[in-house]
Design a protein around this motif. Structure first.
Motif, PDB file in Angstrom:
ATOM      1  N   LYS A   1     -16.280  54.414 -33.728  1.00 36.35           N
ATOM      2  CA  LYS A   1     -17.552  54.042 -34.363  1.00 36.35           C
ATOM      3  C   LYS A   1     -18.775  54.457 -33.544  1.00 36.35           C
TER       4      LYS A   1
ATOM      5  N   SER B   1     -11.887  52.873 -32.981  1.00 41.96           N
ATOM      6  CA  SER B   1     -11.816  53.592 -34.253  1.00 41.96           C
ATOM      7  C   SER B   1     -12.789  54.773 -34.298  1.00 41.96           C
TER       8      SER B   1
ATOM      9  N   GLU C   1     -20.604  45.619 -32.177  1.00 42.42           N
ATOM     10  CA  GLU C   1     -19.784  44.459 -31.817  1.00 42.42           C
ATOM     11  C   GLU C   1     -20.593  43.175 -31.989  1.00 42.42           C
TER      12      GLU C   1
ATOM     13  N   THR D   1     -13.189  60.816 -37.630  1.00 37.53           N
ATOM     14  CA  THR D   1     -12.211  59.737 -37.837  1.00 37.53           C
ATOM     15  C   THR D   1     -12.578  59.038 -39.148  1.00 37.53           C
TER      16      THR D   1
ATOM     17  N   GLY E   1     -13.657  46.633 -25.454  1.00 33.63           N
ATOM     18  CA  GLY E   1     -14.283  47.815 -26.031  1.00 33.63           C
ATOM     19  C   GLY E   1     -14.369  48.993 -25.084  1.00 33.63           C
TER      20      GLY E   1
ATOM     21  N   ALA F   1     -19.581  57.367 -32.257  1.00 34.51           N
ATOM     22  CA  ALA F   1     -20.118  58.604 -32.841  1.00 34.51           C
ATOM     23  C   ALA F   1     -20.592  58.360 -34.267  1.00 34.51           C
TER      24      ALA F   1
ATOM     25  N   THR G   1     -12.118  48.170 -32.352  1.00 31.07           N
ATOM     26  CA  THR G   1     -12.472  48.956 -31.189  1.00 31.07           C
ATOM     27  C   THR G   1     -11.516  50.158 -31.106  1.00 31.07           C
TER      28      THR G   1
ATOM     29  N   GLN H   1     -15.944  57.393 -39.162  1.00 33.75           N
ATOM     30  CA  GLN H   1     -16.992  58.430 -39.130  1.00 33.75           C
ATOM     31  C   GLN H   1     -17.146  59.085 -40.507  1.00 33.75           C
TER      32      GLN H   1
ATOM     33  N   GLN I   1     -21.362  52.979 -21.960  1.00 30.45           N
ATOM     34  CA  GLN I   1     -20.473  53.919 -22.649  1.00 30.45           C
ATOM     35  C   GLN I   1     -21.168  54.524 -23.873  1.00 30.45           C
TER      36      GLN I   1
HETATM   37  N1  LIG Z   1     -13.845  62.602 -34.249  1.00 32.59           N
HETATM   38  C1  LIG Z   1     -13.190  62.399 -33.126  1.00 32.59           C
HETATM   39  N2  LIG Z   1     -12.334  63.331 -32.677  1.00 32.59           N
HETATM   40  C2  LIG Z   1     -11.651  63.147 -31.528  1.00 32.59           C
HETATM   41  N3  LIG Z   1     -11.752  62.054 -30.729  1.00 32.59           N
HETATM   42  C3  LIG Z   1     -12.597  61.093 -31.138  1.00 32.59           C
HETATM   43  C4  LIG Z   1     -13.365  61.216 -32.347  1.00 32.59           C
HETATM   44  N4  LIG Z   1     -14.132  60.102 -32.454  1.00 32.59           N
HETATM   45  C5  LIG Z   1     -13.864  59.333 -31.395  1.00 32.59           C
HETATM   46  N5  LIG Z   1     -12.941  59.922 -30.602  1.00 32.59           N
HETATM   47  C6  LIG Z   1     -12.393  59.385 -29.348  1.00 32.59           C
HETATM   48  O1  LIG Z   1     -11.686  58.187 -29.661  1.00 32.59           O
HETATM   49  C7  LIG Z   1     -11.865  57.217 -28.630  1.00 32.59           C
HETATM   50  C8  LIG Z   1     -12.440  55.952 -29.233  1.00 32.59           C
HETATM   51  O2  LIG Z   1     -13.728  56.217 -29.725  1.00 32.59           O
HETATM   52  P1  LIG Z   1     -14.927  55.220 -29.505  1.00 32.59           P
HETATM   53  O3  LIG Z   1     -15.001  54.765 -28.104  1.00 32.59           O
HETATM   54  O4  LIG Z   1     -16.110  55.845 -30.115  1.00 32.59           O
HETATM   55  O5  LIG Z   1     -14.401  54.054 -30.398  1.00 32.59           O
HETATM   56  P2  LIG Z   1     -15.191  52.780 -30.798  1.00 32.59           P
HETATM   57  O6  LIG Z   1     -14.676  52.392 -32.116  1.00 32.59           O
HETATM   58  O7  LIG Z   1     -16.632  52.986 -30.626  1.00 32.59           O
HETATM   59  O8  LIG Z   1     -14.647  51.767 -29.749  1.00 32.59           O
HETATM   60  P3  LIG Z   1     -15.436  50.848 -28.765  1.00 32.59           P
HETATM   61  O9  LIG Z   1     -15.332  49.498 -29.387  1.00 32.59           O
HETATM   62  O10 LIG Z   1     -14.657  51.048 -27.541  1.00 32.59           O
HETATM   63  O11 LIG Z   1     -16.842  51.302 -28.626  1.00 32.59           O
HETATM   64  C9  LIG Z   1     -12.792  57.857 -27.603  1.00 32.59           C
HETATM   65  O12 LIG Z   1     -12.005  58.405 -26.581  1.00 32.59           O
HETATM   66  C10 LIG Z   1     -13.488  58.952 -28.372  1.00 32.59           C
HETATM   67  O13 LIG Z   1     -13.903  60.027 -27.547  1.00 32.59           O
END
Ligand SMILES: Nc1ncnc2c1ncn2[C@@H]1O[C@H](COP(=O)(O)OP(=O)(O)OP(=O)(O)O)[C@@H](O)[C@H]1O
Length: 459
Positions: free
Chosen positions: A176, A174, A282, A150, A442, A178, A172, A153, A214
């Motif tokens: 982040k 996006s 966060e 993403t 989140g 990974a 949230t 990433q 999570q």
């Molecule tokens: N590169 C990717 N390819 C496909 N799906 C992805 C990718 N990166 C994240 N996702 C999916 O997108 C969704 C949101 O990702 P994630 O929970 O990591 O977001 P976040 O920004 O960490 O949000 P949060 O604040 O909820 O932690 C999840 O379902 C995750 O599996």
């Protein structure tokens, strides 16, 4: 001038051992003042011959409550220094011209900046293959079903992999988790292995238990093929003695809420000595929840050689101060959501007097229940956000009284109750989740059809 990662920078930091600390907020300072700030706030005794750092407790001044990383018989053992991982992306990425980098940033909706006195940011990378990751991590990314990074990433991962500090402003959802989890695992793999009574090598602090759980799940997923890679989750509301033995056995990564992590430090179940990779996830939320003293206490007692990634959905003054104080020449990355919520979401605003809100909600949801009745479809997954715990319980009870499957999720419920509520909602056994923002922000639940903000969210 070539870029020097934070781990390698020489510093004239003064080392002191103290028994009391101050939690007074520093005044706003420029990035140039950072090294001075770090040195004046350092409470680290870097005397390696004595086994490492000694710390003070922010809440107590009596000797018995002081943390010491010399606990767990580590004092007698010399701990290995952290290693700066050598990383470079593919030749294709190294050969990217400035106009190509600009084009990618524009396309990915990335806003990237660095302070004037630091090296330019690493180029964004649009494929995991070009990131030249450890083969096991690549395998786990593949198993996880991620094919393309993403936006966050694409930019945050090269920043983190190159050893630089990061200030990430990402909403949230996006991706982040990974973005920090993968470089964190790669960083840990470059370190001397963790021994019993040792570690962790990396620490993630998150505001809520659910978010921490999570994150830990994701870290486990991206390290699944690595046999001896261990993670621990350290959150309130769960069995502290189980966490204690897990921590004492030695883990690579700890994902924690700040309060419980400090408890373990004070009980000498773990230490900060080997931590060389820190993530504050966060961060704005953690400050809202009053965790600033705990965060500062951890940050100022870390060993000098560490890398910090700070993520925050918003950038209030307090976050900027925290970043100025604890990040070293960070790359700032700002990005929107992966996809615009307005693309497939209809938003409506209805003005309702306070005293009629619950009745209006009941009417709406009962109407929805009769609409789906007979269609053979289950009641669509619905989240109702409310401001206070008591209201959360009241609304859930009122919905259940109408024959709807609803459950309350808030910080006043036990960990087991919260986990069960989320599990049932994810499975669809309970179709309506009434939650306080604090408990559920989140969280990633797929297939949610309706989100109702009964009380306006505080932004
Ligand atoms: N590169 C990717 N390819 C496909 N799906 C992805 C990718 N990166 C994240 N996702 C999916 O997108 C969704 C949101 O990702 P994630 O929970 O990591 O977001 P976040 O920004 O960490 O949000 P949060 O604040 O909820 O932690 C999840 O379902 C995750 O599996």
């Amino acid at each position: 001038m070539s870029y020097v990662p934070p781990h390698l920078r020489s510093s004239s930091r003064t080392t002191t051992t103290t028994t009391t600390t101050t939690t007074a907020k520093p005044s706003s300072r420029t990035l140039d003042d950072q090294s001075k700030l770090s040195s004046s706030n350092s409470h680290i005794n870097n005397d390696k011959s004595s086994g490492g750092a000694s710390f003070s407790s922010f809440s107590h001044s009596n000797a018995s409550s002081r943390w010491s990383s010399g606990a767990l018989s580590q004092a007698s053992r010399a701990r290995p220094d952290s290693v700066v991982p050598q990383w470079k992306p593919s030749d294709r990425v190294l050969g990217m011209k400035p106009e190509m980098i600009e084009e990618v940033c524009l396309r990915l909706n990335l806003d990237v900046s660095v302070s004037p006195d630091s090296a330019s940011a690493p180029a964004p990378i649009e494929s995991f293959t070009d990131m030249c990751l450890h083969p096991s991590i690549m395998k786990d990314i593949d198993n996880h079903g991620y094919t393309t990074p993403t936006s966050i990433q694409a930019q945050a991962m090269p920043v983190a992999l190159s050893g630089r500090d990061l200030l990430g402003c990402a909403e949230t959802g996006s991706g982040k988790t990974a973005a920090f989890a993968i470089p964190m695992i790669q960083h840990c793999l470059a370190q001397p292995p963790v021994q019993r009574g040792d570690g962790p090598l990396a620490l993630v602090l998150a505001p809520t238990r659910e978010l921490a759980q999570q994150i830990e799940k994701e870290v486990k997923a991206f390290s699944a093929s690595l046999e001896s890679f261990r993670t621990a989750i350290v959150v309130g509301g769960t069995n502290i003695s189980e966490q204690r033995s897990e921590l004492r056995a030695g883990v690579d990564v700890v994902v924690a809420t700040p309060g419980r992590f400090i408890d373990h430090l004070q009980q000498r179940n773990t230490s900060l000595t080997r931590i060389s990779f820190v993530v504050l996830d966060e961060a704005d939320r953690m400050l809202d929840m009053g965790f600033e003293p705990q965060i500062r206490e951890v940050m100022r007692n870390l060993s000098e050689k560490h890398q910090t990634l700070l993520f925050s959905a918003t950038m209030p003054e307090e976050i900027e101060e925290l970043a100025q104080e604890y990040l070293t020449k960070p790359v700032q990355v700002k990005v929107g959501k992966v996809s615009s919520p307005t693309a497939n979401v209809t938003q409506t605003l209805e003005k309702v007097p306070e005293c009629e809100k619950t009745d209006r909600l009941l009417a709406l949801l009962v109407e929805e229940a009769s609409r789906v009745e007979g269609t053979g479809h289950p009641f669509p997954l619905t989240i109702v956000f409310v401001e206070r715990k008591t209201r959360c319980d009241e609304v859930a009870e009122a919905l259940v009284a109408q024959g709807l499957h609803a459950v309350a999720l808030h910080g006043g419920r036990t960990q087991t109750e919260r986990e069960a509520a989320l599990r049932d909602f994810r499975k669809g056994t309970t179709s309506i989740l009434v939650a306080t923002d604090v408990a559920s922000r989140g969280l990633d639940v797929s297939g949610v059809a309706h989100v109702i903000n009964l009380d306006l969210p505080k932004v």
